[in-house]
Design a protein around this motif. Structure first.
Motif, mmCIF file in Angstrom:
data_model
loop_
_atom_site.group_PDB
_atom_site.id
_atom_site.type_symbol
_atom_site.label_atom_id
_atom_site.label_comp_id
_atom_site.label_asym_id
_atom_site.label_seq_id
_atom_site.Cartn_x
_atom_site.Cartn_y
_atom_site.Cartn_z
ATOM 1 N N GLN A 57 55.537 43.481 73.582
ATOM 2 C CA GLN A 57 54.853 44.110 74.724
ATOM 3 C C GLN A 57 53.552 44.725 74.231
ATOM 4 O OE1 GLN A 57 57.830 46.736 76.417
ATOM 5 N NE2 GLN A 57 58.324 45.278 78.039
ATOM 6 N N LYS A 58 52.602 44.815 75.164
ATOM 7 C CA LYS A 58 51.266 45.263 74.785
ATOM 8 C C LYS A 58 51.109 46.779 74.898
ATOM 9 C CE LYS A 58 48.675 41.152 76.267
ATOM 10 N NZ LYS A 58 49.600 40.263 77.007
ATOM 11 N N TYR A 59 50.005 47.253 74.371
ATOM 12 C CA TYR A 59 49.517 48.609 74.643
ATOM 13 C C TYR A 59 48.009 48.487 74.788
ATOM 14 C CZ TYR A 59 48.461 48.462 69.626
ATOM 15 O OH TYR A 59 47.990 48.101 68.387
ATOM 16 N N SER A 60 47.362 49.535 75.287
ATOM 17 C CA SER A 60 45.945 49.434 75.619
ATOM 18 C C SER A 60 45.075 49.075 74.408
ATOM 19 C CB SER A 60 45.448 50.740 76.241
ATOM 20 O OG SER A 60 44.071 50.620 76.554
ATOM 21 N N SER A 61 44.157 48.162 74.644
ATOM 22 C CA SER A 61 43.207 47.709 73.638
ATOM 23 C C SER A 61 42.458 48.868 72.971
ATOM 24 C CB SER A 61 42.182 46.779 74.304
ATOM 25 O OG SER A 61 41.606 47.417 75.438
ATOM 26 N N ILE A 62 42.204 49.922 73.728
ATOM 27 C CA ILE A 62 41.318 50.992 73.251
ATOM 28 C C ILE A 62 41.832 51.652 71.971
ATOM 29 C CG2 ILE A 62 42.392 52.871 74.619
ATOM 30 C CD1 ILE A 62 38.609 52.466 74.179
ATOM 31 N N PHE A 63 43.151 51.649 71.778
ATOM 32 C CA PHE A 63 43.706 52.376 70.634
ATOM 33 C C PHE A 63 43.678 51.560 69.344
ATOM 34 C CE2 PHE A 63 45.640 54.219 74.508
ATOM 35 C CZ PHE A 63 44.878 55.383 74.496
ATOM 36 N N ASN A 64 43.035 50.408 69.413
ATOM 37 C CA ASN A 64 42.842 49.605 68.199
ATOM 38 C C ASN A 64 41.470 49.804 67.580
ATOM 39 O OD1 ASN A 64 45.404 48.265 68.077
ATOM 40 N ND2 ASN A 64 44.796 47.256 69.977
ATOM 41 N N TYR A 65 40.765 50.838 68.044
ATOM 42 C CA TYR A 65 39.464 51.175 67.444
ATOM 43 C C TYR A 65 39.625 52.427 66.592
ATOM 44 C CZ TYR A 65 37.535 47.638 70.498
ATOM 45 O OH TYR A 65 37.273 46.438 71.101
ATOM 46 N N PRO A 66 38.861 52.517 65.491
ATOM 47 C CA PRO A 66 39.031 53.649 64.575
ATOM 48 C C PRO A 66 38.302 54.914 65.039
ATOM 49 C CG PRO A 66 37.354 52.154 63.715
ATOM 50 C CD PRO A 66 37.851 51.543 65.001
ATOM 51 N N THR A 67 38.829 56.069 64.639
ATOM 52 C CA THR A 67 38.143 57.348 64.886
ATOM 53 C C THR A 67 37.441 57.752 63.593
ATOM 54 O OG1 THR A 67 40.348 58.301 64.542
ATOM 55 C CG2 THR A 67 39.496 58.346 66.770
ATOM 56 N N LEU A 68 36.149 57.465 63.519
ATOM 57 C CA LEU A 68 35.414 57.626 62.265
ATOM 58 C C LEU A 68 34.902 59.039 62.024
ATOM 59 C CD1 LEU A 68 33.293 54.318 62.373
ATOM 60 C CD2 LEU A 68 35.547 54.696 61.335
ATOM 61 N N ARG A 106 47.906 50.258 63.282
ATOM 62 C CA ARG A 106 48.643 50.990 64.332
ATOM 63 C C ARG A 106 50.096 50.555 64.384
ATOM 64 N NH1 ARG A 106 44.697 54.195 64.080
ATOM 65 N NH2 ARG A 106 42.962 54.003 65.541
ATOM 66 N N MET A 107 50.322 49.243 64.331
ATOM 67 C CA MET A 107 51.685 48.730 64.419
ATOM 68 C C MET A 107 52.500 49.103 63.180
ATOM 69 S SD MET A 107 52.288 47.425 67.317
ATOM 70 C CE MET A 107 53.745 46.413 67.053
ATOM 71 N N ALA A 108 51.873 49.014 62.018
ATOM 72 C CA ALA A 108 52.585 49.362 60.778
ATOM 73 C C ALA A 108 52.997 50.831 60.814
ATOM 74 C CB ALA A 108 51.694 49.085 59.565
ATOM 75 N N HIS A 109 52.088 51.678 61.294
ATOM 76 C CA HIS A 109 52.372 53.112 61.368
ATOM 77 C C HIS A 109 53.516 53.380 62.346
ATOM 78 C CE1 HIS A 109 51.082 57.332 60.826
ATOM 79 N NE2 HIS A 109 51.554 57.479 62.050
ATOM 80 N N ARG A 110 53.469 52.697 63.482
ATOM 81 C CA ARG A 110 54.503 52.881 64.515
ATOM 82 C C ARG A 110 55.875 52.436 64.002
ATOM 83 N NH1 ARG A 110 55.789 56.254 66.863
ATOM 84 N NH2 ARG A 110 57.871 55.789 67.359
ATOM 85 N N ARG A 111 55.899 51.260 63.326
ATOM 86 C CA ARG A 111 57.162 50.744 62.785
ATOM 87 C C ARG A 111 57.732 51.687 61.735
ATOM 88 N NH1 ARG A 111 54.443 45.590 62.389
ATOM 89 N NH2 ARG A 111 54.860 44.490 64.347
ATOM 90 N N ALA A 112 56.852 52.192 60.870
ATOM 91 C CA ALA A 112 57.316 53.099 59.810
ATOM 92 C C ALA A 112 57.887 54.375 60.434
ATOM 93 C CB ALA A 112 56.170 53.420 58.859
ATOM 94 N N ALA A 113 57.209 54.901 61.465
ATOM 95 C CA ALA A 113 57.686 56.123 62.114
ATOM 96 C C ALA A 113 59.044 55.863 62.774
ATOM 97 C CB ALA A 113 56.664 56.604 63.150
ATOM 98 N N THR A 128 45.158 40.351 71.706
ATOM 99 C CA THR A 128 46.058 39.413 71.027
ATOM 100 C C THR A 128 46.263 39.762 69.545
ATOM 101 O OG1 THR A 128 44.162 37.914 70.817
ATOM 102 C CG2 THR A 128 45.704 37.465 72.607
ATOM 103 N N GLY A 129 45.866 40.951 69.152
ATOM 104 C CA GLY A 129 46.242 41.432 67.821
ATOM 105 C C GLY A 129 45.127 41.473 66.796
ATOM 106 N N ASP A 130 43.932 41.046 67.184
ATOM 107 C CA ASP A 130 42.869 40.913 66.208
ATOM 108 C C ASP A 130 41.770 41.959 66.352
ATOM 109 O OD1 ASP A 130 41.760 39.768 64.012
ATOM 110 O OD2 ASP A 130 40.790 38.108 65.079
ATOM 111 N N GLY A 131 42.154 43.195 66.648
ATOM 112 C CA GLY A 131 41.167 44.282 66.709
ATOM 113 C C GLY A 131 41.086 44.975 65.364
ATOM 114 N N PRO A 132 40.128 45.925 65.230
ATOM 115 C CA PRO A 132 39.925 46.565 63.925
ATOM 116 C C PRO A 132 41.164 47.299 63.392
ATOM 117 C CG PRO A 132 38.306 47.335 65.572
ATOM 118 C CD PRO A 132 39.150 46.312 66.245
ATOM 119 N N CYS A 133 42.003 47.848 64.256
ATOM 120 C CA CYS A 133 43.130 48.657 63.745
ATOM 121 C C CYS A 133 44.510 48.185 64.188
ATOM 122 C CB CYS A 133 42.961 50.118 64.162
ATOM 123 S SG CYS A 133 41.465 50.900 63.547
#
Ligand code: FAQ
Length: 307
Positions: free
Chosen positions: A104-115, A280-287, A271-276
């Motif tokens: 399932q998806k989540y919003s595209s916006i959260f795949n951008y970094p907070t620099l 994001r997914m690795a962090h979520r899975r680990a949590a 489709t999974g090819d954004g900067p983060c």
């Protein structure tokens, strides 16, 4: 029989009444709502990450307390929305599994970094601003539990939006370096925020059905336009420039003309090819894995009490 149930459902929706969990509903209505509400819930949960990474680096105790509270609100919104989805006959466990398995998806916006710290302001102003424009009409959604969840969530989102705006206003009126940092954040977050509203109407697969069933009240492009019109005067007060040379008031349309976001980029990010995405997914899975013992302990405690 099926036909009368369908007719009764259509009449209920036409009369602007709410569909409630025990009511009969078309299977596609139920599935479509689960899809949208789950995606929305996942967005709130994944959306904690870009801001969460700045909690330890907030520039003052006051800013830290505000950011902590905001990220906590997002967890609350996620849980609220999972609970709304559960009224449609799925479990939170199933939905969380779908998220961590990438089904399932989540919003595209959260795949951008907070620099930089200014990104926290830009997220509040633009991302929460876009969320409000999108979600206020959802308070009138035909499905009762989703509509009611939205009322409270929108109140909190508007507090979030104001805090981001105030943060960015402080930076934009600070030193030249702070002003430049605020402008840079706007430059990077503007188009990804426009893309939050989804593909253009011509490519939106779900819109027609969702509007017919009064899940969506406005199209993706209508809400995107509303968002641009709202941001223009706010950017002026901030003293920041929206990064679009084609942005201008069109008196014939009574709205601003603007450059649309890059929809190919949106497709790639979705489709999974954004900067983060991977991060994001690795962090979520680990949590999720790290929290397994908490879920087991809570379940053991609940069954002990039940016994
Ligand atoms: N990102 O046919 P449509 C927040 C997908 S706010 C990812 O037009 P629909 C607050 C779409 O799902 C953000 N995917 O779809 C916060 C569909 O794929 P599917 C969350 C996107 O549903 C702030 C396909 O493209 N808000 O979290 C995106 O009619 C700060 C075709 O699109 C909501 O979810 C995208 N940007 O319209 C938290 C609001 N756009 O499902 C933390 C509720 C489209 O077939 C910090 N959702 N897709 O696989 C909605 O209003 C709608 O679902 C739309 C999309 C408008 C997002």
């Amino acid at each position: 029989d099926e036909l009368t149930r369908e007719e009764r459902f259509d009449a209920l929706v036409a009369a602007e009444e709410k569909v409630e969990p025990a009511d009969w509903m078309p299977e596609a209505y139920r599935k479509g709502l689960i899809r949208q509400i789950a995606q929305h819930a996942h967005s709130e949960i994944i959306g904690m990450q870009p801001e969460g990474s700045w909690i330890t680096r907030a520039p003052s105790l006051k800013r830290k307390a505000i950011l902590l509270a905001k990220v906590q609100d997002e967890a609350g919104h996620g849980l609220y929305l999972y609970a709304a989805a559960e009224t449609l006959g799925v479990t939170r466990d199933e939905l969380v599994d779908h998220l961590v398995q990438g089904r399932q998806k989540y919003s595209s916006i959260f795949n951008y970094p907070t620099l930089t710290w200014a990104d926290i302001g830009a997220i509040g102003w633009l991302v929460d601003g876009a969320a409000i424009v999108n979600q206020v009409p959802l308070c009138r959604c035909s499905y009762g539990p989703y509509a009611r969840a939205m009322v409270r969530i929108c109140k909190e989102e508007s507090f979030h939006q104001r805090q981001g705006y105030e943060l960015l206003h402080t930076l934009a009126h600070g030193t030249p370096a702070q002003h430049a940092m605020a402008q840079d954040a706007l430059d990077r977050w503007w188009y990804p925020s426009l893309a939050m509203f989804g593909p253009p109407d011509t490519d939106s697969v779900h819109s027609a059905r969702s509007i017919q069933w009064k899940i969506k009240r406005f199209s993706n492009d209508e809400l995107r336009q509303r968002f641009v019109d709202m941001c223009v005067p706010q950017a002026e007060v901030l003293g920041l420039r929206i990064p679009d040379d084609n942005l201008r008031w069109n008196p014939d349309r009574g709205a601003h003309d603007f450059t649309p976001p890059d929809y190919d980029e949106l497709k790639r990010v979705i489709t999974g090819d954004g900067p983060c995405n991977a991060e994001r997914m690795a962090h979520r899975r680990a949590a999720h894995d790290d929290g397994a013992w908490v879920r087991e302990a809570a379940a053991a405690y609940a069954s002990k009490r039940a016994a």
